[in-house]
Scaffold this active site. Structure first.
Site, PDB file in Angstrom:
ATOM      1  CD  GLU A 276      23.945   0.225 -21.905  1.00 35.91           C
ATOM      2  OE1 GLU A 276      24.179   0.543 -23.100  1.00 35.91           O
ATOM      3  OE2 GLU A 276      23.204  -0.719 -21.587  1.00 35.91           O
TER       4      GLU A 276
ATOM      5  CB  ILE B 211      -0.972   0.009   1.203  1.00 30.52           C
ATOM      6  CG1 ILE B 211      -1.772  -1.293   1.226  1.00 30.52           C
ATOM      7  CG2 ILE B 211      -1.878   1.231   1.132  1.00 30.52           C
ATOM      8  CD1 ILE B 211      -2.555  -1.579  -0.049  1.00 30.52           C
TER       9      ILE B 211
ATOM     10  NE  ARG C 186      34.993   9.975 -21.058  1.00 34.54           N
ATOM     11  CZ  ARG C 186      36.024   9.637 -20.310  1.00 34.54           C
ATOM     12  NH1 ARG C 186      36.606  10.548 -19.533  1.00 34.54           N
ATOM     13  NH2 ARG C 186      36.474   8.393 -20.305  1.00 34.54           N
TER      14      ARG C 186
ATOM     15  CD  GLU D  75      -1.939   3.133  -9.976  1.00 30.48           C
ATOM     16  OE1 GLU D  75      -2.774   3.423 -10.851  1.00 30.48           O
ATOM     17  OE2 GLU D  75      -1.478   3.957  -9.172  1.00 30.48           O
TER      18      GLU D  75
END
Length: 479
Positions: free
Chosen positions: A432, A254, A364, A459
């Site tokens: 990744e 719950i 990078r 759900e």
């Protein structure tokens, strides 16, 4: 706004007034009926591109309608074109449909406000809440203060009285920062508040909706140890005793239960009746609800998920939501709405992971080039962007269908299924893309990766969504 010049009228008002052709005329001739301007509250129609005017004349005579001359038709057509174009350019009620990104001013303000709240109030506490597996009470208080716990609730009950799409936007924006906070807001709004607004008596609405909009958290108690996907196999009993019901049983998984004060509990008044015995009750924590074991989870750790026990908890008969034995209907209908909320949560999560990783790709460098400039990387992040866009549009479409009071159960299942899949792909790829750094806990990517898995479970599991979609398709295509 475009300017239009009204064409010159070449027929008299009397001829216009007599130019009446019935809508059913399209049953007799292979042409379109073009609606004209209204004259004295009577809509007129004319045949357009009729290939057999003699046949058209005879049919209209048969139905006691007059067919006007070709020249008159052309003049009326010009007039019609002007009237229609002018109407669609000036009337908000006749405006052509916009894109799924066409938000009202209110919805835009809601989205922008939640974005700011998530970044300034939630984001600084995400890491500590995840490590402690505890929702900071200040966050819950902030959600109430910001008006995010009664988004659709009418203003008479202290709510924002906003649209369902506003709630979906809020859930999405919160999930971009922390899916744990997002699901707390989602369950409270799309499940708990909606049950009260839609099914509860006026007395229950007056008592609980103001509290739920200002300071009382709610939870939705349906699942049990033996009633997960088969939700109607529940065993919690409700026995009538005078003006009260006595509840006995236990609920599992719950959401919000550790912090909640208001519990919507589904129990059966008679197991022999099957699903027709299921009834929904409003139960206050003060009535004797026991919140037991708190689950230690893979993801959304700050969101409480507990077992809730009812040991001879006495509930007033007036706290029945809707009718006795109609709880199954409430559960089925409300979970369709809740699935759109979970889809929004997964879309926000995917976008959050994407937003976190993308700048790194252009900072990078390897082999003398930014890693985001390598074609293999470009194909990957382009595909994820497409996936997120598609999931978002599925979700927004389901939300708009719900607002329009059109069937949306199939679209809700599609949105939840696909958004949960996209969230897994996007968060995995994002980890990744950032390599070893993405694998560390210094960034939120590993948390997004852990959080995403629940989207395929709660759900309605992904298999349940596929089954739901298949049922609709079978009904649509079978003989």
């Amino acid at each position: 706004m475009a300017e239009f010049t009204e064409p010159e009228m070449k027929i008299s008002a009397e001829e216009m007034a007599s130019a009446r052709i019935p809508l059913r005329y399209r049953d007799y001739c292979a042409h379109m009926l073009v609606p004209l301007n209204k004259c004295r509250h009577r809509t007129m129609y004319m045949p357009w591109k009729c290939t057999d005017e003699r046949h058209a004349y005879e049919e209209c005579q048969y139905h006691d309608f007059m067919l006007i001359s070709t020249a008159a038709r052309r003049s009326i057509a010009a007039r019609s074109s002007y009237m229609l174009r002018a109407q669609f350019s000036t009337s908000k009620h006749a405006r052509a449909p916009g894109s799924l990104y066409s938000l009202s001013e209110e919805e835009t303000m809601m989205r922008d406000m939640v974005t700011q709240f998530a970044r300034t109030t939630v984001q600084p506490k995400v890491l500590s809440m995840d490590e402690q597996e505890q929702m900071d009470p200040a966050i819950i208080r902030g959600l109430f203060d910001a008006g995010l716990m009664g988004i659709e609730t009418p203003s008479d009950f202290g709510g924002a009285e906003a649209s369902f799409t506003s709630a979906i936007l809020a859930i999405e924006e919160l999930a971009r920062i922390d899916p744990s906070v997002s699901v707390l807001c989602d369950v409270h709004n799309t499940l708990v508040n909606t049950v009260f607004r839609t099914y509860a008596s006026r007395e229950l609405q007056e008592e609980y909706l103001p509290k739920l909009a200002t300071d009382k958290l709610g939870c939705f108690c349906l699942s049990e140890a033996g009633a997960g996907s088969d939700a109607f196999a529940l065993q919690t009993r409700a026995r009538r005793d005078g003006d009260e019901y006595v509840l006995d049983g236990a609920k599992m998984w719950i959401t919000n239960s550790a912090e909640a004060d208001v519990f919507l509990v589904f129990a059966t008044v008679d197991p022999a009746l099957g699903y027709k015995g299921i009834t929904c009750f409003v139960v206050d924590r003060s009535m004797g609800v026991k919140v037991a074991k708190k689950e230690r989870k893979l993801g959304i750790r700050a969101s409480s998920t507990c077992q809730v026990e009812f040991d001879s908890v006495r509930v007033p008969a007036s706290n029945v939501v809707g009718e006795v034995g109609r709880g199954y209907k409430i559960a089925i209908e409300i979970l369709n709405e809740g699935r759109v909320g979970i889809a929004a949560q997964m879309v926000g999560l995917a976008q959050g992971a994407f937003d976190c990783a993308m700048p790194y790709l252009f900072q990078r460098k390897q082999f003398g080039s930014r890693i985001g400039d390598f074609q293999a990387m470009q194909h990957q992040y382009a595909q994820i962007a497409v996936d997120i866009e598609a999931a978002r549009l599925l979700t927004y479409n389901a939300a708009r269908l719900k607002e329009e009071q059109k069937p949306f159960a199939k679209q809700a299942a599609m949105a939840k299924l696909y958004a949960s899949q996209v969230a897994e792909r996007a968060s995995s790829r994002a980890v990744e893309w950032m390599g070893g750094l993405g694998f560390t806990r210094e960034l939120p990517l590993e948390k997004f990766y852990r959080d995403c898995k629940i989207g395929a479970i709660y759900e309605g599991t992904s298999n349940i969504q596929l089954q739901t979609i298949a049922k609709f398709l079978t009904k649509e295509y079978q003989d």
